[in-house]
Design an enzyme around this catalytic site. Structure first.
Site, mmCIF file in Angstrom:
data_model
loop_
_atom_site.group_PDB
_atom_site.id
_atom_site.type_symbol
_atom_site.label_atom_id
_atom_site.label_comp_id
_atom_site.label_asym_id
_atom_site.label_seq_id
_atom_site.Cartn_x
_atom_site.Cartn_y
_atom_site.Cartn_z
ATOM 1 N N LYS A 100 38.949 43.454 35.657
ATOM 2 C CA LYS A 100 37.753 43.437 35.707
ATOM 3 C C LYS A 100 37.109 44.981 35.372
ATOM 4 C CE LYS A 100 36.150 40.025 37.961
ATOM 5 N NZ LYS A 100 34.773 39.310 37.575
ATOM 6 N N ARG A 101 38.045 45.802 34.998
ATOM 7 C CA ARG A 101 37.643 47.079 34.795
ATOM 8 C C ARG A 101 36.836 47.160 33.498
ATOM 9 N NH1 ARG A 101 42.906 48.091 34.335
ATOM 10 N NH2 ARG A 101 43.616 48.809 32.134
#
Length: 501
Positions: A259-260
């Site tokens: 997700k980063r």
């Protein structure tokens, strides 16, 4: 590839979450391989993880597959000769297969408790045994004794009987070449749990064998499962498919995608305004190439030219800039009507800019109300659009009537400067007699002003642009004013003149 086998491939996601881009790329490769080889593409839902699999996730996956345009030949909503196509509906099939192996002596019931297994493993470690897997405690129990214990209600699992004299397991992989596993390191692994459910390595092989799968294209995180699965194929006397294990997708920094790094699910990219054709093109290139040079690979080319020998075994790095470039390229070559109906109007409706009733939100109908206007707007927006939502802010000034929203910095740099009043008065006077309100005529009327006012062209057009569009950065001025219409364009000049005075 064997020439005498009809290609049959499958994409078998587990509905434990959304369809992420790694799974989507696997689906694309399977679909493209089937299409390029005149084969069959099967969608199967591997939902044997009851704690995490949900029908909602299944529907999310199906929606994502449809948006990607990966039409399946057999599977949910399509049916087929080898269904059902969800593993939870195939439990009886797995039971029959497991009990056939029991009857043939290729599998056996195991009564070892978790405590017994843990104690055996610890003892093997302390002895520094070269083999520290399941110690085959129940392998040679007399079948009559085993049956009696089962009938008495004693819990048991079913383990496959790995041949003790089995040589190395060699996986013939289309991406990695031959990969060798030492069969002596394989224990008699469980194929049926004590709760009556099959393990993944058993259920997936039974399904692939019964469905006639010829090629298994999947992520290389499954490569370590493959020797066990080959043991199951051999026990079932089923042909072993050809394998192609594709590398994982990494983030731009070379680390595991997460997700980063931004969006990871297909629907997030859809909602961000990417075209499905562009997104499929982009994902296909993460680990495969047509010729090492071509970046734009239309869907029909992918479906006819895809081959496993062009798949790289090295991990691919995601590249948001490349995705944006590909998407912008697909948008730029759309014809004006297609861009209007598929991109522009839906975004304007969603943003509340198009004044439509609840019953008149069909893009085709809205387009038909003023096709020339939408064609002109599309023509100037296409080369300036990266993702679909971009059109909203670039079009907003057209929907504000006579009182466009001014950008304060733009006003201070143009309308608040000396000479702005003269520029706006001259522009109004030059445009007032223009009868045919076209971009060419508007540009011609304004073109003479710099020399007439003895000012730099940039200064003159910057002031008019801010008056009309509210900002120094906008689509071409003549086209923008043509879209506004003469009355609104003149009214905006008059309003800007009051501000400049």
């Amino acid at each position: 590839m064997s020439q005498n086998k009809q290609v049959r491939v499958r994409f078998a996601p587990s509905p434990t979450g959304k369809l992420h881009i790694g799974g989507a790329r696997t689906a694309i490769y399977n679909w493209a391989f089937a299409r390029a080889n005149g084969g069959t593409f099967i969608l199967r839902i591997d939902d044997t993880d009851p704690a995490r699999s949900t029908d909602e996730n299944t529907q999310i996956i199906l929606r994502a597959m449809r948006w990607l345009g990966l039409d399946w030949d057999e599977g949910p909503d399509k049916g087929g000769d080898f269904g059902p196509y969800a593993q939870t509906e195939r439990l009886e099939i797995y039971r029959k297969a497991a009990h056939s192996l029991l009857a043939e002596g290729k599998a056996y019931p195991c009564f070892c408790t978790p405590e017994k297994l843990a104690a055996d493993k610890k003892a093997a470690e302390e002895r520094h045994d070269s083999f520290q897997g399941y110690q085959r405690t129940c392998r040679n129990i007399d079948p009559a004794e085993a049956q009696a214990r089962i009938e008495a209600g004693e819990p048991y699992t079913i383990r496959i009987k790995v041949p003790l004299d089995r040589g190395d397991v060699i996986v013939h992989d289309a991406v990695h070449g031959d990969v060798t596993f030492n069969a002596r390191e394989l224990d008699d692994f469980i194929i049926f749990r004590s709760d009556g459910t099959p393990t993944y390595n058993f259920a997936t092989v039974v399904d692939d064998a019964l469905m006639g799968i010829t090629h298994i294209i999947r992520g290389d995180d499954h490569l370590s499962n493959t020797p066990r699965q080959i043991m199951v194929y051999e026990a079932l006397d089923a042909p072993v498919p050809e394998f192609a294990h594709i590398s994982m997708i990494l983030g731009p920094d070379g680390k595991k995608l997460s997700k980063r790094h931004g969006a990871t699910s297909v629907e997030e990219y859809r909602d961000a305004g990417y075209l499905s054709d562009a997104f499929v093109n982009y994902l296909a290139l993460l680990g495969w190439s047509l010729d090492g040079e071509t970046t734009i690979v239309p869907r029909d080319v992918l479906a006819s030219q895809f081959s496993l020998d062009h798949v790289s075994k090295n991990p691919a790095k995601s590249d948001p800039e490349r995705l944006n470039w590909i998407n912008a390229t697909y948008l730029s070559v759309m014809d004006n009507k297609t861009f209007s109906v598929q991109v522009l109007i839906p975004e304007l409706v969603s943003a509340g800019l198009e004044p439509v009733s609840d019953t008149e939100t069909d893009a085709e109908k809205i387009y038909a109300t003023r096709p020339a206007w939408y064609d002109l707007l599309s023509e100037i927006l296409k080369p300036r659009t990266t993702v679909s939502p971009d059109v909203v802010e670039k079009s907003r000034f057209l929907y504000e009537g006579a009182e466009v929203t001014f950008d304060e910095k733009s006003v201070s740099k143009s309308l608040a400067k000396d000479g702005a009043v003269s520029i706006l008065e001259a522009a109004h006077a030059a445009l007032l007699p223009v009868s045919e309100w076209t971009p060419a005529n508007i540009d011609a009327a304004l073109e003479v002003l710099p020399e007439q006012l003895d000012l730099k062209k940039r200064v003159v057009f910057q002031a008019v642009r801010v008056a009309e569009c509210g900002n120094m950065v906008s689509p071409p001025l003549g086209e923008s004013m043509a879209l506004l219409g003469k009355d609104i364009a003149l009214a905006r000049l008059e309003r800007a003149l009051k501000i400049a005075q």
